[in-house]
Every structure is written in structure tokens, then in C-alpha cells.
Design an enzyme around this catalytic site. Structure first.
Site, PDB file in Angstrom:
ATOM      1  N   SER A 188       0.792  -1.229   0.000  1.00 39.71           N
ATOM      2  CA  SER A 188       0.000   0.000   0.000  1.00 39.71           C
ATOM      3  C   SER A 188       0.822   1.275   0.000  1.00 39.71           C
ATOM      4  O   SER A 188       0.321   2.324  -0.423  1.00 39.71           O
ATOM      5  CB  SER A 188      -0.943  -0.001   1.209  1.00 39.71           C
ATOM      6  OG  SER A 188      -0.215  -0.060   2.424  1.00 39.71           O
ATOM      7  N   HIS A 216      -5.865  -3.830  -1.528  1.00 43.85           N
ATOM      8  CA  HIS A 216      -5.674  -2.754  -2.509  1.00 43.85           C
ATOM      9  C   HIS A 216      -5.723  -3.264  -3.945  1.00 43.85           C
ATOM     10  O   HIS A 216      -5.119  -2.671  -4.830  1.00 43.85           O
ATOM     11  CB  HIS A 216      -4.346  -2.047  -2.257  1.00 43.85           C
ATOM     12  CG  HIS A 216      -4.363  -1.140  -1.063  1.00 43.85           C
ATOM     13  ND1 HIS A 216      -4.835   0.153  -1.126  1.00 43.85           N
ATOM     14  CD2 HIS A 216      -4.003  -1.357   0.217  1.00 43.85           C
ATOM     15  CE1 HIS A 216      -4.742   0.714   0.074  1.00 43.85           C
ATOM     16  NE2 HIS A 216      -4.238  -0.178   0.909  1.00 43.85           N
ATOM     17  N   LYS A 247     -12.491  -0.368   0.704  1.00 44.92           N
ATOM     18  CA  LYS A 247     -11.713   0.350  -0.313  1.00 44.92           C
ATOM     19  C   LYS A 247     -12.518   0.348  -1.625  1.00 44.92           C
ATOM     20  O   LYS A 247     -13.528   1.037  -1.720  1.00 44.92           O
ATOM     21  CB  LYS A 247     -10.321  -0.257  -0.444  1.00 44.92           C
ATOM     22  CG  LYS A 247      -9.490  -0.091   0.835  1.00 44.92           C
ATOM     23  CD  LYS A 247      -8.094  -0.573   0.674  1.00 44.92           C
ATOM     24  CE  LYS A 247      -7.199  -0.420   1.877  1.00 44.92           C
ATOM     25  NZ  LYS A 247      -7.700  -0.105   3.177  1.00 44.92           N
TER      26      LYS A 247
END
Length: 404
Positions: A188, A216, A247
Site C-alpha cells: 500500500s 488494494h 476500499k
């Protein structure tokens, strides 16, 4: 008692500020989107948002919001219980089944966050006679989860396959009963992607399991948005996938472990964050189901995100900025000095671009950066405005340095 502690704590806080490592919290008065209104902690008013994990722009998608409203009416606000007592609704089981099918795994178990998911895996699956082999740059939740386990700990340099093999050899020669390789799918702070095909090859050679935190990546990486295992063609070779609903998948909260059926079954019986934490709110589960519906036809969103990412990276490179290489929507602009990174973020906010300077302990000392995150919600004009703001902020920084 606290009076004797107060001075020490204040001294530590003063040191953090003096080192340029203080992390202020800006308050926004609007839904999460490509633009947000800052109400405190910086220049007030509407600004371009380039620091959220809202990769596909679904955090305020009208269909997701509508699904959440409907779920409140049907399922209520909260469960007020853990799963095995009276905290399991049909909507939770449906989301687990949908995530399993989407990720190509046999079963899925929901957690209140991916931090909890990673905190609940290692202690449950691994004992003192086992070994966990972890990438050096894995997320803090993986590091903390491993600390809860009694397994022997091996660490390999970031994405270094030779070092990984050496650690596997040592674990094998040490008589480890079970071996688990764990890596972020996307790191990340850097936007780098783990070499999963080669990791799976080593796992086969040394009879190890593979775990990937794909927070991610799921939703927008890979041809169908199924994450780094799909990108590398190893969906059937990864044993455990952890991830978040917070996310690309709507940006709310919640996490999951998608894995082999026996692994998930044991987690339901022994995983402490699952057994002792309230159930994921039904409104989040229902809205996440709508997100999965949207992902089936989100090819245009993924394409637009990729175009935005390529434009930002190429323009910033042309302007002479040090952007870590890659094609992920995380585009770290390397600054080095923590105080300079923080000041540049302030200057960017003054120019209508909301970003954050990252410094120690989030990244190593001397590696401060501004982590720009692109979204499918950004327009081409938004991206160009952001680059222009970086150029202007750098010029002002240089003027300030000259005056100093």
C-alpha cells in the site's frame, strides 16, 4: 497517577511535532467522492480528493446508497451480537457466498475489518511447531496478527524470491509442520504488486500454503477485478485471501477471509476477532452485495481508472517528480524529508488538491512521500489540475527554501 505520566506523553507529542511527523486529521463535510468539502484542518471549501481508497468511485454511488437505505428498513441498524449467538442473518450468508464465488474460493467468513481478519488467521491455523514466512513490507495488520501466533517467524525482503526460498529452506530444515507464506497482493505504501506466480511455485516446491492480503486490488486489479491472484493466473493456487469492503468495494468497513473450506470452518470455531466481535452491520452487507452486482459490469470504471493512473504517472514523471514505478492507482510521489512532505501537502490543499504526506512510522525514516491515489471518479481535467498543483506547490517550496 496520570499527572506523573502527562508530562512524558506531552514530551513525546512535542517530539513528534518537532520531527515533522505529526498527523493532523482534516474534517470533511460531504460524502466521500472525487471532490470533498474540507470544514476544518486546512483550507476550507471544496477540493479534489486524491488520497482516498475509493478506487472505483463507488463510495457514494446512488445504487449503493439506495441498497443501504433499503437494508436499514429490512434488516435494521445493528446486530447487537456475535455471529454464533444470534448475529447471523441471511444477508451475511449471502454476502459470504457471493464473495466466495467472486474470488474463486470455497468459502468466506466476514469480519468487522480486514485488520481483524488478519488478526484472526495466524493464531488459529499455526502453532509453535509451524512457520510463517512474511514479506518485510506486509501491512501492519499482518505483522500484528503474526505476533499473536506462537509460530516461528521468518521474514524475506520485499518481493525477493531468492530470499523467500532461503527462508523456506530454513523453515523446512527446522522441521516446521506447516508453512504459510503471507504477502500483500499490492503493497500500500509503494503500489508494487507481489509476484504471486513465482511465490506459488516456491510454495509448491516447499509444501507451503499461500496467503494474500488483497485489500488494494480486489475490485479493480485483474481482467475481472478479482485481484492479484486473477492478474497472475493463480486463483486456484492461493489458499487464503484476506481483504476489505472498505476500499474499492464501496469504501464502508468490514473485512473477510476467503479460503479453503476447512480453513474457514476452523476460523468460525476458533478465530477470536470473529467469536468476540459484533457482527458486520447488515446495512454494510447488503450494500456490499450491490457493489458485487455493479462489479459484473464495471469494466468501463476499471478502464477509466487505468487511464487516469497512466496520465498522472506520465505527466508527473515528465515534470521531473520522483514517482515510484508501476501501473497501480497508488502513485507515491517521493519527497524524502517528512517536514517537506507535510508542507507540500499543505500547499497542495491551498491549491484545491487534498493529499496527505506519509512519514515515519508509516514509512521508513527518510522515505517520506505523498501517496496519490487515483479514482475512476476523477475526470481527466481533475488529474491535470492535480499535476499542475504539484508543479506550483514545488515552486513555492523552492522559494520558501531560498528565503530560509
Amino acid at each position: 497517577m496520570f499527572d506523573s505520566v502527562r508530562a512524558d506523553l506531552q514530551a513525546t507529542l512535542d517530539e513528534i511535532r518537532a520531527a515533522g511527523l505529526h498527523k493532523p486529521e482534516r474534517v470533511i463535510g460531504t460524502p466521500q467522492s472525487a471532490t470533498v468539502a474540507v470544514t476544518s484542518g486546512g483550507r476550507p471549501g471544496e477540493v479534489l480528493n486524491f488520497c482516498a481508497n475509493n478506487y472505483l468511485g463507488l463510495a457514494d454511488h446512488p445504487d449503493v446508497v439506495a441498497a443501504a437505505h433499503e437494508a436499514l428498513d429490512r434488516w435494521g441498524y445493528g446486530m447487537a451480537s456475535v455471529r454464533f449467538i444470534c448475529g447471523t442473518q441471511e444477508v451475511h450468508k449471502e454476502l459470504e457466498a457471493r464473495l466466495s464465488a467472486f474470488l474463486g474460493q470455497e468459502d468466506t467468513i466476514l469480519y468487522s475489518s480486514c485488520f481483524d481478519a488478519n488478526g484472526g488467521v495466524f493464531e488459529t491455523l499455526l502453532g509453535a511447531e509451524d512457520a510463517v514466512i512474511s514479506d518485510a513490507l506486509n501491512h501492519a495488520s499482518i505483522i500484528d496478527g503474526i505476533r499473536l501466533s506462537k509460530a516461528r517467524r521468518f521474514r524475506y525482503a520485499n518481493r525477493d524470491l531468492a530470499d523467500l526460498e532461503q527462508q523456506l529452506k530454513e523453515a523446512t530444515e527446522g522441521g516446521a509442520r506447516r508453512k504459510l507464506i503471507v504477502t500483500d497482493g499490492v503493497f500500500s505504501m509503494d503500489g508494487y504488486v507481489a509476484p504471486l506466480a513465482e511465490i506459488c511455485d516456491l510454495a509448491d516446491r516447499y509444501d507451503a500454503m499461500v496467503m494474500v492480503d488483497d485489500s488494494h486490488a480486489v475490485g479493480f486489479v485483474g481482467p475481472g477485478g478479482r485481484g492479484t491472484p486473477e492478474l497472475h493466473g493463480v486463483m486456484d493456487r492461493v489458499d487464503i485471501i484476506t481483504g476489505t469492503l472498505g476500499k474499492a468495494l464501496g469504501g464502508a468497513s468490514g473485512g473477510y477471509v476467503a479460503a479453503r473450506a476447512e480453513i474457514v470452518a476452523l476460523l468460525r470455531q476458533r478465530s477470536r476477532p470473529y467469536l468476540f466481535s459484533n457482527t458486520l452491520a447488515p446495512v454494510i452487507a447488503a450494500a456490499s452485495l450491490k457493489v458485487l452486482d455493479l462489479l459484473e459490469s464495471a469494466g468501463d470504471l476499471r478502464e477509466h481508472l487505468a487511464a487516469n493512473t497512466a496520465l498522472f504517472r506520465s505527466r508527473m514523471t515528465d515534470e521531473g517528480f520522483d514517482v515510484l514505478p508501476g501501473d497501480h492507482a497508488i502513485a507515491p510521489v517521493m519527497i524524502g524529508d517528512a517536514a517537506v512532505a507535510g508542507r507540500m501537502a499543505e500547499l497542495l490543499l491551498e491549491r484545491g488538491v487534498y493529499v496527505i504526506g506519509f512519514s515515519y512510522p508509516v514509512v521508513p525514516q527518510g522515505k517520506a512521500r505523498i501517496r496519490v491515489q487515483l479514482s475512476a471518479a476523477h475526470s481527466t481535467e481533475d488529474v491535470n489540475r492535480a499535476v499542475d498543483a504539484f508543479v506550483a506547490a514545488r515552486a513555492e517550496l523552492e522559494q520558501e527554501s531560498g528565503r530560509a
